[in-house]
Motif scaffolding. Structure first.
Motif, PDB file in Angstrom:
ATOM      1  N   ASP A  44       0.813  -1.223   0.000  1.00  0.00           N
ATOM      2  CA  ASP A  44       0.000   0.000   0.000  1.00  0.00           C
ATOM      3  C   ASP A  44       0.847   1.274   0.000  1.00  0.00           C
ATOM      4  N   GLU A  45       2.129   1.160  -0.335  1.00  0.00           N
ATOM      5  CA  GLU A  45       2.985   2.345  -0.441  1.00  0.00           C
ATOM      6  C   GLU A  45       3.667   2.372  -1.806  1.00  0.00           C
ATOM      7  N   TYR A  46       3.848   3.577  -2.328  1.00  0.00           N
ATOM      8  CA  TYR A  46       4.548   3.720  -3.600  1.00  0.00           C
ATOM      9  C   TYR A  46       6.044   3.499  -3.396  1.00  0.00           C
ATOM     10  N   ASP A  47       6.705   3.016  -4.436  1.00  0.00           N
ATOM     11  CA  ASP A  47       8.155   2.842  -4.371  1.00  0.00           C
ATOM     12  C   ASP A  47       8.828   4.207  -4.494  1.00  0.00           C
ATOM     13  N   ILE A  48       9.817   4.436  -3.633  1.00  0.00           N
ATOM     14  CA  ILE A  48      10.584   5.681  -3.657  1.00  0.00           C
ATOM     15  C   ILE A  48      12.062   5.318  -3.617  1.00  0.00           C
ATOM     16  N   LEU A  49      12.809   5.746  -4.618  1.00  0.00           N
ATOM     17  CA  LEU A  49      14.228   5.445  -4.715  1.00  0.00           C
ATOM     18  C   LEU A  49      15.023   6.720  -4.934  1.00  0.00           C
ATOM     19  N   LYS A  50      16.161   6.819  -4.274  1.00  0.00           N
ATOM     20  CA  LYS A  50      17.078   7.909  -4.552  1.00  0.00           C
ATOM     21  C   LYS A  50      17.773   7.670  -5.892  1.00  0.00           C
ATOM     22  N   VAL A  51      18.128   8.761  -6.546  1.00  0.00           N
ATOM     23  CA  VAL A  51      18.872   8.641  -7.797  1.00  0.00           C
ATOM     24  C   VAL A  51      20.193   7.907  -7.552  1.00  0.00           C
ATOM     25  N   SER A  52      20.805   8.134  -6.406  1.00  0.00           N
ATOM     26  CA  SER A  52      22.072   7.470  -6.086  1.00  0.00           C
ATOM     27  C   SER A  52      21.903   5.960  -5.999  1.00  0.00           C
ATOM     28  N   THR A  53      20.776   5.482  -5.501  1.00  0.00           N
ATOM     29  CA  THR A  53      20.525   4.040  -5.404  1.00  0.00           C
ATOM     30  C   THR A  53      20.356   3.429  -6.791  1.00  0.00           C
ATOM     31  N   ILE A  54      19.657   4.135  -7.674  1.00  0.00           N
ATOM     32  CA  ILE A  54      19.493   3.642  -9.050  1.00  0.00           C
ATOM     33  C   ILE A  54      20.846   3.606  -9.760  1.00  0.00           C
ATOM     34  N   LEU A  55      21.662   4.634  -9.546  1.00  0.00           N
ATOM     35  CA  LEU A  55      22.993   4.652 -10.134  1.00  0.00           C
ATOM     36  C   LEU A  55      23.834   3.487  -9.606  1.00  0.00           C
ATOM     37  N   LYS A  56      23.722   3.210  -8.308  1.00  0.00           N
ATOM     38  CA  LYS A  56      24.476   2.104  -7.713  1.00  0.00           C
ATOM     39  C   LYS A  56      24.035   0.773  -8.305  1.00  0.00           C
ATOM     40  N   ALA A  57      22.741   0.605  -8.512  1.00  0.00           N
ATOM     41  CA  ALA A  57      22.238  -0.632  -9.119  1.00  0.00           C
ATOM     42  C   ALA A  57      22.778  -0.833 -10.521  1.00  0.00           C
ATOM     43  N   ALA A  58      23.057   0.274 -11.227  1.00  0.00           N
ATOM     44  CA  ALA A  58      23.592   0.193 -12.590  1.00  0.00           C
ATOM     45  C   ALA A  58      25.112   0.103 -12.618  1.00  0.00           C
ATOM     46  N   GLY A  59      25.749   0.135 -11.454  1.00  0.00           N
ATOM     47  CA  GLY A  59      27.205   0.052 -11.398  1.00  0.00           C
ATOM     48  C   GLY A  59      27.913   1.373 -11.571  1.00  0.00           C
ATOM     49  N   VAL A  60      27.189   2.484 -11.467  1.00  0.00           N
ATOM     50  CA  VAL A  60      27.796   3.812 -11.575  1.00  0.00           C
ATOM     51  C   VAL A  60      28.184   4.268 -10.169  1.00  0.00           C
ATOM     52  N   LYS A  61      29.459   4.358  -9.911  1.00  0.00           N
ATOM     53  CA  LYS A  61      29.923   4.718  -8.578  1.00  0.00           C
ATOM     54  C   LYS A  61      29.750   6.202  -8.287  1.00  0.00           C
ATOM     55  N   SER A  62      29.935   7.037  -9.322  1.00  0.00           N
ATOM     56  CA  SER A  62      29.823   8.475  -9.114  1.00  0.00           C
ATOM     57  C   SER A  62      29.532   9.157 -10.440  1.00  0.00           C
ATOM     58  N   LEU A  63      28.743  10.231 -10.390  1.00  0.00           N
ATOM     59  CA  LEU A  63      28.512  11.024 -11.595  1.00  0.00           C
ATOM     60  C   LEU A  63      29.749  11.813 -11.993  1.00  0.00           C
ATOM     61  N   ASP A  64      30.731  11.884 -11.100  1.00  0.00           N
ATOM     62  CA  ASP A  64      31.954  12.629 -11.401  1.00  0.00           C
ATOM     63  C   ASP A  64      33.027  11.754 -12.037  1.00  0.00           C
ATOM     64  N   GLU A  65      32.745  10.470 -12.247  1.00  0.00           N
ATOM     65  CA  GLU A  65      33.695   9.622 -12.964  1.00  0.00           C
ATOM     66  C   GLU A  65      33.603   9.939 -14.452  1.00  0.00           C
ATOM     67  N   PRO A  66      34.670   9.681 -15.211  1.00  0.00           N
ATOM     68  CA  PRO A  66      34.665  10.047 -16.636  1.00  0.00           C
ATOM     69  C   PRO A  66      33.538   9.367 -17.403  1.00  0.00           C
ATOM     70  N   ALA A  67      32.972  10.095 -18.344  1.00  0.00           N
ATOM     71  CA  ALA A  67      31.983   9.513 -19.233  1.00  0.00           C
ATOM     72  C   ALA A  67      32.662   8.542 -20.185  1.00  0.00           C
ATOM     73  N   TYR A  68      31.887   7.785 -20.914  1.00  0.00           N
ATOM     74  CA  TYR A  68      32.419   6.739 -21.782  1.00  0.00           C
ATOM     75  C   TYR A  68      33.356   7.344 -22.832  1.00  0.00           C
ATOM     76  N   ASN A  69      34.638   6.929 -22.782  1.00  0.00           N
ATOM     77  CA  ASN A  69      35.650   7.404 -23.744  1.00  0.00           C
ATOM     78  C   ASN A  69      35.664   8.930 -23.841  1.00  0.00           C
ATOM     79  N   ASP A  70      35.587   9.586 -22.693  1.00  0.00           N
ATOM     80  CA  ASP A  70      35.538  11.040 -22.701  1.00  0.00           C
ATOM     81  C   ASP A  70      36.239  11.557 -21.452  1.00  0.00           C
ATOM     82  N   THR A  71      36.820  12.738 -21.572  1.00  0.00           N
ATOM     83  CA  THR A  71      37.485  13.334 -20.414  1.00  0.00           C
ATOM     84  C   THR A  71      36.501  14.048 -19.509  1.00  0.00           C
TER      85      THR A  71
END
Length: 331
Positions: free
Chosen positions: A178-205
């Protein structure tokens, strides 16, 4: 040869019961669930001072290699770029480059060679994106077999790329009745294996915060994990699409068409896809499974017979015992 024949029979029985029935669930009619959802975004109630964030230009900590830009504390109404209803996606802005543009002097938009000239550019980050929360109200259904369920009536969890459940932080909710799912963006990023948004983008500085990224959040519905087909559960998993960036240019006109501001938005494109495996008991499926088992019994009998009559040293004796010659004499 009798022992070999019984060995084949036991092997076929183990295959039918152990693999086909227990492991592969070949007694159910299964389908991939479809569904839809409602998503919304909420900014955190408390924001982090820019002096404590290493990607902001006012950061007062140790030097880093990150490119720093001014940070602007936009709320969810500015950060979230509206998606089409039913699109099952959302765009969360992490960086905005604002370009102020005017038409060329003594120029009209009706002239073919008239264009806008950029007067200034200003880049800003939206801080604390990782602490923004995503609300998900989802449901699933299948046509054959016929079934439907609301997500808030099911138990659930979120798992990482290794399949292990990710613990939730205070304020997050997954799989509570009876409750909606609520997730932090950081948790979704962690589930995808993204440790930090400040890490380099794919083949990019540049960083992922600067360039943006595409995330796919899968809602996996299943009742095939136990023998109780009535127990439907779900789990969230996420993947990041390597090399995929996302941007959106938003044009804002002020007083007249001669002056405008272009917002070049980069951020997280979050695509939510319902999937999984739902099954219901089906007699016809069971019948097909056991008929295929009977076919294997016939094959095993034929193999044993070939070995007995044509391969082993005692083949002549077996042929003599199997084949009886008779003659019909007239009375």
């Amino acid at each position: 040869m009798g022992a070999l024949h019984y060995f084949f029979l036991l092997y076929i029985l183990a295959y039918l019961v152990g693999y086909q029935i227990v492991w592969a669930h070949r007694y159910v009619l299964s389908a991939v669930p479809k569904g839809s959802l409602r998503v919304s975004l909420q900014a955190p109630s408390q924001r982090t001072p820019s002096g404590l964030l290493p990607y902001c230009d006012t950061y007062n900590g140790n030097a880093t290699s990150l490119k720093r830009y001014p940070c602007t504390y936009y709320d969810q109404n500015f950060v979230l770029l509206p998606s089409n209803i039913g699109d099952n996606s959302m765009f969360i802005t992490t960086r905005i480059t604002e370009s102020n543009q005017d038409l060329m002097p003594n120029c009209s938009i009706e002239e073919y060679n008239c264009s806008y000239v950029t007067l200034s550019n200003h880049t800003t980050y939206i801080p604390d994106i990782e602490d923004f929360t995503v609300l998900l109200d989802h449901f699933m259904f299948t046509v054959q077999p016929d079934y439907q369920a609301l997500g808030r009536q099911l138990s659930g969890k979120i798992v990482g790329s290794d399949g292990k459940e990710i613990p939730l932080s205070p304020g997050e909710v997954v799989g509570v009745k009876d409750e909606y799912d609520i997730l932090k963006v950081s948790t979704i990023l962690k589930a995808a294996g993204v440790k930090s948004l400040d890490e380099p983008a794919y083949n990019d500085t540049d960083s992922k915060r600067y360039q943006g990224l595409v995330l796919v959040l899968l809602v996996n519905y299943t009742n095939m994990h136990t023998f109780s087909l009535s127990k439907l559960e779900y789990f969230f998993s996420a993947i990041v699409i390597d090399g995929a960036f996302f941007k959106f240019e938003q044009t804002i006109y002020s007083k007249s068409i001669e002056e405008r501001v272009v917002w070049n938005r980069h951020g997280i494109r979050l695509v939510i896809i319902p999937t999984g495996n739902y099954g219901a008991f089906d007699f016809q499926t069971v019948l097909v499974t056991f008929v295929s088992g009977l076919g294997l019994v016939s094959v095993s009998t034929a193999v044993v017979e070939v070995i007995a009559l044509w391969v082993i040293p005692q083949k002549k004796r077996f042929r003599k015992e199997k084949i009886t010659e008779t003659s019909l004499k007239p009375d």
